[in-house]
Write an enzyme that holds these catalytic residues in place. Structure first.
Site, PDB file in Angstrom:
ATOM      1  N   LYS A 204    -111.528  -9.938-122.875  1.00  0.00           N
ATOM      2  CA  LYS A 204    -111.612 -10.809-121.699  1.00  0.00           C
ATOM      3  C   LYS A 204    -113.063 -10.903-121.226  1.00  0.00           C
ATOM      4  CE  LYS A 204    -109.676 -11.019-117.040  1.00  0.00           C
ATOM      5  NZ  LYS A 204    -108.662 -10.492-116.135  1.00  0.00           N
ATOM      6  N   GLU A 210    -116.428  -0.523-126.760  1.00  0.00           N
ATOM      7  CA  GLU A 210    -115.740  -0.228-128.024  1.00  0.00           C
ATOM      8  C   GLU A 210    -115.560  -1.501-128.841  1.00  0.00           C
ATOM      9  OE1 GLU A 210    -114.810   0.689-124.981  1.00  0.00           O
ATOM     10  OE2 GLU A 210    -113.584   2.503-124.991  1.00  0.00           O
ATOM     11  N   GLY A 264    -105.676  -7.916-117.905  1.00  0.00           N
ATOM     12  CA  GLY A 264    -105.676  -7.458-119.297  1.00  0.00           C
ATOM     13  C   GLY A 264    -104.299  -7.020-119.769  1.00  0.00           C
ATOM     14  N   ARG A 265    -103.634  -6.154-118.990  1.00  0.00           N
ATOM     15  CA  ARG A 265    -102.340  -5.621-119.446  1.00  0.00           C
ATOM     16  C   ARG A 265    -101.202  -6.624-119.273  1.00  0.00           C
ATOM     17  NH1 ARG A 265    -104.563  -3.318-115.300  1.00  0.00           N
ATOM     18  NH2 ARG A 265    -103.610  -3.193-113.244  1.00  0.00           N
ATOM     19  N   GLU A 350    -101.287   2.070-115.502  1.00  0.00           N
ATOM     20  CA  GLU A 350    -102.531   1.446-115.037  1.00  0.00           C
ATOM     21  C   GLU A 350    -102.247   0.594-113.799  1.00  0.00           C
ATOM     22  OE1 GLU A 350    -105.578   0.542-118.116  1.00  0.00           O
ATOM     23  OE2 GLU A 350    -105.391  -1.484-117.348  1.00  0.00           O
ATOM     24  N   HIS A 381     -85.296  14.879-132.858  1.00  0.00           N
ATOM     25  CA  HIS A 381     -85.643  16.065-133.652  1.00  0.00           C
ATOM     26  C   HIS A 381     -86.963  16.658-133.184  1.00  0.00           C
ATOM     27  CE1 HIS A 381     -82.391  15.144-136.491  1.00  0.00           C
ATOM     28  NE2 HIS A 381     -82.642  13.912-136.087  1.00  0.00           N
ATOM     29  N   LYS A 509    -115.603   3.222-118.219  1.00  0.00           N
ATOM     30  CA  LYS A 509    -116.536   2.344-118.928  1.00  0.00           C
ATOM     31  C   LYS A 509    -117.971   2.687-118.515  1.00  0.00           C
ATOM     32  CE  LYS A 509    -113.412  -1.620-119.751  1.00  0.00           C
ATOM     33  NZ  LYS A 509    -113.127  -3.034-119.656  1.00  0.00           N
TER      34      LYS A 509
HETATM   35  C1  G6Q Z   1    -106.070  -3.972-118.553  1.00  0.00           C
HETATM   36  C2  G6Q Z   1    -107.344  -3.299-118.423  1.00  0.00           C
HETATM   37  C3  G6Q Z   1    -107.955  -2.848-119.719  1.00  0.00           C
HETATM   38  C4  G6Q Z   1    -108.621  -3.961-120.502  1.00  0.00           C
HETATM   39  C5  G6Q Z   1    -109.520  -3.335-121.561  1.00  0.00           C
HETATM   40  C6  G6Q Z   1    -110.198  -4.365-122.426  1.00  0.00           C
HETATM   41  O1  G6Q Z   1    -105.429  -4.413-117.642  1.00  0.00           O
HETATM   42  O2  G6Q Z   1    -108.195  -4.056-117.669  1.00  0.00           O
HETATM   43  O3  G6Q Z   1    -107.033  -2.193-120.562  1.00  0.00           O
HETATM   44  O4  G6Q Z   1    -107.678  -4.810-121.069  1.00  0.00           O
HETATM   45  O5  G6Q Z   1    -110.454  -2.511-120.955  1.00  0.00           O
HETATM   46  O6  G6Q Z   1    -110.985  -5.214-121.664  1.00  0.00           O
HETATM   47  P1  G6Q Z   1    -111.607  -6.512-122.287  1.00  0.00           P
HETATM   48  O7  G6Q Z   1    -110.507  -7.418-122.687  1.00  0.00           O
HETATM   49  O8  G6Q Z   1    -112.477  -7.098-121.238  1.00  0.00           O
HETATM   50  O9  G6Q Z   1    -112.387  -6.089-123.500  1.00  0.00           O
END
Ligand code: G6Q
Length: 545
Positions: A204, A210, A264-265, A350, A381, A509
């Site tokens: 996003k 990463e 994001g989620r 989250e 198990h 971050k």
């Molecule tokens: C989700 C969070 C988090 C996010 C990641 C990736 O709700 O904000 O999990 O999706 O940190 O972020 P980017 O899409 O900006 O790389």
């Protein structure tokens, strides 16, 4: 404020808990042959059974009173209509618009977002079709492998959905790389050919450390293997940050956007799922959205007492805030839902792992439960021992399909029998008298029975919900995810928190950024504490060996 009303209700609910603590579910089932029909909802190829809970009609009504006074209705409509309900980030929360009927009008700041959604969906569809039918060509011709590079919300949703919908894959192979640990990317490099691989950089912000590291390494890898001028065609981007995608060198026609009102989620419904669309095709992806839309309409229209996500949320409140149970297990008896618990972990923890309310004051009660789980029967198990006989009570969600997507009926019957057996055993338990009788029947002596019996007793009365659905297909997956999204939403409203920010993630971050120069040894600055300093010194010693 609604949370005060909720607090007042908790007093009443605690009285119900004390009353119900004197009885068991086993007794309640024995005393009411209609218990299942009273406490279950059959809706849209899905049965939501919440009869195996420490609940009776009076306690359930008291829980519904919480929903009625928490202000859910107003907040729900504020969300669906695009109001700024993510107050700490000043954003609307409109993942529901991504699956709304195309003739809806939903505005953010006076701008109708439905046209934007349709435009991006059309572009995704064109590109996905071209990749799937081989018309979109990279250096070696048609694309054979798609690698989604993203993390958190830009990975968990598409990775979970791609696995769940494997029977519908008829496009190129799909891979997911999220971890900055080189092992993640290195394993994928082993099985792909640079000439026919498409990398989708899903971020996003397009600044996540990463993801950007992995994307740069993928680009370096291609540049070493292919002609430099050919590399561009091997990349697409999913992002809201056009400036950064251009800077990385990804052409605008292969950049698929979304908007700041998609968290994001909550982004599995957006361009973030381009890899899913390529794997299963735009038509099936449309069915996935349809399933979520049906859950939206159920959530918006059903009375609270017949509203699955509202009841799921209330059960969570009941156990977290009234009984004090801290964790919640999600146990899919559906192997392709293997990543669903991890997906829900992010969605729930989250969103609702918060300690202050919207107005900044501390929440006067516990919030988000710890969510965990693994598919059955494997978990049986491993950790079920603790669920059955441990000292913690762990409310569980069992998820199972009536029809398998694989044509091995003996397997499915065994799977289903195991799932039903577990929730039954958790509810019924096994009394000392039953254990003794069983042992006596097996010929054990009086002395052996005395020694063994306590170990074989199951307290029972352990709560679980069962979600039995017709079949795990794109539509059903959409429905299941959306039900949990709305559960999380309702709980957030009850607790008075903002379920849509994630300052805890932002902190992580920033912290790593500060430590990089210390790890590299490019600064003389000291770590902030002696533990970090000691570990860094040990790391230097060990890494130079
Ligand atoms: C989700 C969070 C988090 C996010 C990641 C990736 O709700 O904000 O999990 O999706 O940190 O972020 P980017 O899409 O900006 O790389």
């Amino acid at each position: 404020m609604a949370v005060n009303a909720v607090k007042a209700h908790l007093v009443t609910l605690k009285a119900h808990r004390n009353r119900l603590a004197r009885t068991t579910m086993r007794e309640m089932f024995a005393g009411d042959p209609k218990r299942f029909s009273r406490f279950s909802i059959a809706w849209n190829r899905l049965v939501f059974d919440y009869s195996k809970h420490r609940l009776d009609a009076r306690a359930f009504d008291a829980l519904l009173d919480v929903a009625k006074t928490a202000g859910i209705k107003a907040r729900r409509e504020a969300m669906f209509s695009g109001r700024i309900i993510n107050e700490t980030e000043g954003r609307a929360v409109l993942h529901t618009a991504l699956r709304a009927p195309s003739d809806d009008h939903i505005e953010v700041d006076g701008h109708d977002v439905m046209d934007d959604i349709a435009r991006v969906r059309r572009a995704m569809t064109r590109f996905a079709n071209a990749v799937r039918n081989g018309k979109y060509e990279v250096t070696g011709g048609a694309v054979s492998d798609v690698v989604n590079i993203g993390i958190g919300g830009s990975d968990l949703g598409p990775a979970m959905a791609t696995l769940a919908l494997a029977p519908w894959h008829d496009g190129p192979k799909t891979h997911f790389v999220s971890n900055v640990d080189a092992a993640d990317l290195a394993e994928v490099f082993k099985v792909i050919r640079p000439e026919t691989t498409l990398f989708i950089v899903a971020s996003k912000t397009f600044t996540t450390q990463e993801t950007m590291r992995n994307a740069q390494t993928a680009r370096d890898w291609l540049q070493r293997k292919l002609k430099r001028s050919d590399v561009g065609a091997h990349f697409a981007a999913l992002s809201t940050n056009l400036e950064a995608t251009r800077k990385f060198g990804i052409a605008d026609e292969r950049t698929f956007g979304f908007w700041d009102w998609v968290g994001g989620r909550y982004s599995v419904w957006s361009a973030i799922s381009l890899s899913v669309m390529i794997a299963i095709g735009p038509k099936r992806f449309g069915e996935f959205l349809d399933g979520a839309r049906e859950a939206d309409s159920h959530f918006r229209t059903a009375d609270y007492g017949a509203n699955s996500p509202v009841i799921m949320a209330l059960l969570g409140i009941w156990y977290r805030n009234v009984w004090g149970f801290e964790t919640h297990a999600v146990l899919p008896y559906d192997n392709r839902l293997a990543r669903f618990p991890a997906y829900l972990q992010q969605l729930e923890m989250e969103s609702n792992g918060k300690r202050v309310m919207m107005d900044g004051r501390a929440v006067p009660m516990d919030t988000g439960a710890i969510v965990w789980g693994e598919p059955g029967t494997n978990g049986q198990h491993a950790f079920y021992q603790l669920i059955h006989q441990g000292t913690s009570v762990i409310p569980c969600d069992f998820l199972v399909a009536a029809q398998s997507n694989d044509h091995l009926p003996e397997h499915h019957e065994l799977l289903l029998a195991n799932c039903l057996a577990q929730s039954e055993a958790l509810m019924l338990g096994k009394t000392l008298a039953e254990v003794k009788a069983e042992l006596a029947q097996s010929g054990f002596t009086e002395k052996e029975i005395k020694r063994l019996a306590p170990h074989k007793v199951f307290e029972g009365n352990r709560p679980s919900t069962t979600l039995l659905y017709e079949r795990l297909d794109p539509k059903m997956l959409g429905t299941l995810i959306a039900l949990y999204e709305h559960k999380v939403f309702v709980q957030g409203v009850i607790w008075g928190i903002n379920s849509f920010d994630q300052w805890g993630v932002e902190l992580g971050k920033a912290l790593a950024r500060d430590l990089i120069p210390l790890v590299e040894g490019s600064t003389k600055a000291m770590a902030k504490d002696s533990s970090t300093a000691g570990l860094l010194a040990a790391y230097r010693k060990m890494s130079s060996r």
